[in-house]
Design an enzyme around this catalytic site. Sequence first.
Site, mmCIF file in Angstrom:
data_model
loop_
_atom_site.group_PDB
_atom_site.id
_atom_site.type_symbol
_atom_site.label_atom_id
_atom_site.label_comp_id
_atom_site.label_asym_id
_atom_site.label_seq_id
_atom_site.Cartn_x
_atom_site.Cartn_y
_atom_site.Cartn_z
ATOM 1 C CE LYS A 22 -1.760 1.444 4.087
ATOM 2 N NZ LYS A 22 -1.430 3.022 4.189
ATOM 3 C CG ASN A 23 2.303 2.762 3.492
ATOM 4 O OD1 ASN A 23 1.010 3.113 3.272
ATOM 5 N ND2 ASN A 23 2.634 2.397 4.687
ATOM 6 C CB CYS A 117 -5.280 10.511 11.535
ATOM 7 S SG CYS A 117 -3.527 9.583 11.881
ATOM 8 N NE ARG A 122 0.215 10.485 9.976
ATOM 9 C CZ ARG A 122 -0.032 9.387 9.208
ATOM 10 N NH1 ARG A 122 -1.346 8.802 9.483
ATOM 11 N NH2 ARG A 122 0.743 8.631 8.360
ATOM 12 C CG ASP A 305 3.158 1.641 9.528
ATOM 13 O OD1 ASP A 305 3.331 1.693 8.441
ATOM 14 O OD2 ASP A 305 2.927 2.326 10.429
ATOM 15 N NE ARG A 397 -7.757 4.452 5.355
ATOM 16 C CZ ARG A 397 -7.174 5.341 5.781
ATOM 17 N NH1 ARG A 397 -7.562 5.824 6.914
ATOM 18 N NH2 ARG A 397 -6.403 6.088 5.076
#
Length: 417
Positions: A22-23, A117, A122, A305, A397
């Site tokens: 994803k990243n 968030c 952030r 993460d 997500r």
Amino acid sequence: MDKLLIRGGSVLKGEVAMSGAKNAALPILCASLLSADPLELGNVPQLNDISTMLRLLGDMGIGVRHEGDDGLTLDGSGLNNPVASYEMVKTMRASILVLGPLLARCGEARVSLPGGCAIGARPVDQHIKGLQAMGAEVTVEQGYVHARASRLKGARICTDMVTVTGTENLMMAACLADGETIIENAAREPEVVDLANCLVAMGARISGAGTDIIRIQGVEKLHGARHSIMPDRIETGTYLCAAAVTGGDIRLTRTSAAYLDSVVDKLMDAGCEIVVERDAIRLTAPAKLKSVSLRTAPYPAFPTDMQAQFMAMNCVADGVATIRETIFENRFMHVSELMRLGANIQIEGNNAIVRGVDRLEGATVMATDLRASASLIIAGLVASGETLIDRIYHLDRGYERIEQKLAALGASVERVR
Ligand code: EPZ
């Protein structure tokens, strides 16, 4: 709203394939803004965040064509609307990644400022500071970042902290700048390298990606290219933790241990046996895990993460572990939910002290962010009885077809309303 129902007690066994990262995919999709030629991508994960980014790019005039299960062709010739609206950005912070490429290609960009968030405030001040160093005029009006520059100029930029998307945004902007840009204190994450490889395939002149000093020699324009997205190291790490906590034995394919040294080291410290192949990893768990302490930090150190997933593992391990979170100021939201399952965790500032318990007991819990939801799944797999996880939209997500993949490894997982 969908929930995930997990019946604990299964031992994970077998083989499953990992998806694209994803990243890495998110910034690489934004690279399509830098050229009028088609960008052909493979191994693109099917995730809600990817769909959101494709909608955002489509609104700007980028042509999007799906090719098979995980292929995409992005056509930048129709780019005509350099605006990212609040409606889009509020659902996904990574939308900020359009700012640098839009400004470089169109000479202006209007991007809604991403709010905070669940895991932290952030801010994006380093993204803005870097673009200003390249000569952009940047203002923030009515919640929008408004940036203008007839052509960006090469500059030396040293970011105050290591920032992943900050590095990616500035690297993309610098590709079309006049002269050389040097990014110091750059992020060294593998996803930054994957983006750099894609940009080089498009004709960019970049050296030093993967180190803390990246040099970009600007060019007049970029051309089309083909690129396959790297495997998702966080998805891989998550499944390894799931197998470890259930005393399982799994083999993950279409992935690599190359980007997971710090995670693999900690799993071996916990007593797991790990076999690394060219594009697969096998984990065999011990009868009882040992507690492992860790401290999150930028790559190549232990990834933030993976913090929540290891916390879940330590909840049932033998001993006491200290987990220090140094990247985000509010990334312990999963602690109170894990304690609802019977975990013994104490928070002291940015440290969490986890005392292993003999067993967890299923309950209804709530996901607060993407990786927190992964930690609740891991805990639910080993808890007795049923665990019901609410708000799993967070999960969708960042994890492709998670209940199918877990079921393929023998877990009892079901999506319920
Ligand atoms: C990326 O976020 C990842 N997201 C995150 O993954 C990951 O947790 C994070 O890097 C750290 O590894 C994507 O790649 C899309 P940062 P990013 O800028 O780039 C502060 C997931 O679960 N900072 O490296 O937004 C910031 O507040 C997600 O997949 C500033 O103060 O993170 C944080 O404390 C979650 N000003 C620290 O730096 C800035 O301008 C690192 O953030 C930029 C950052």
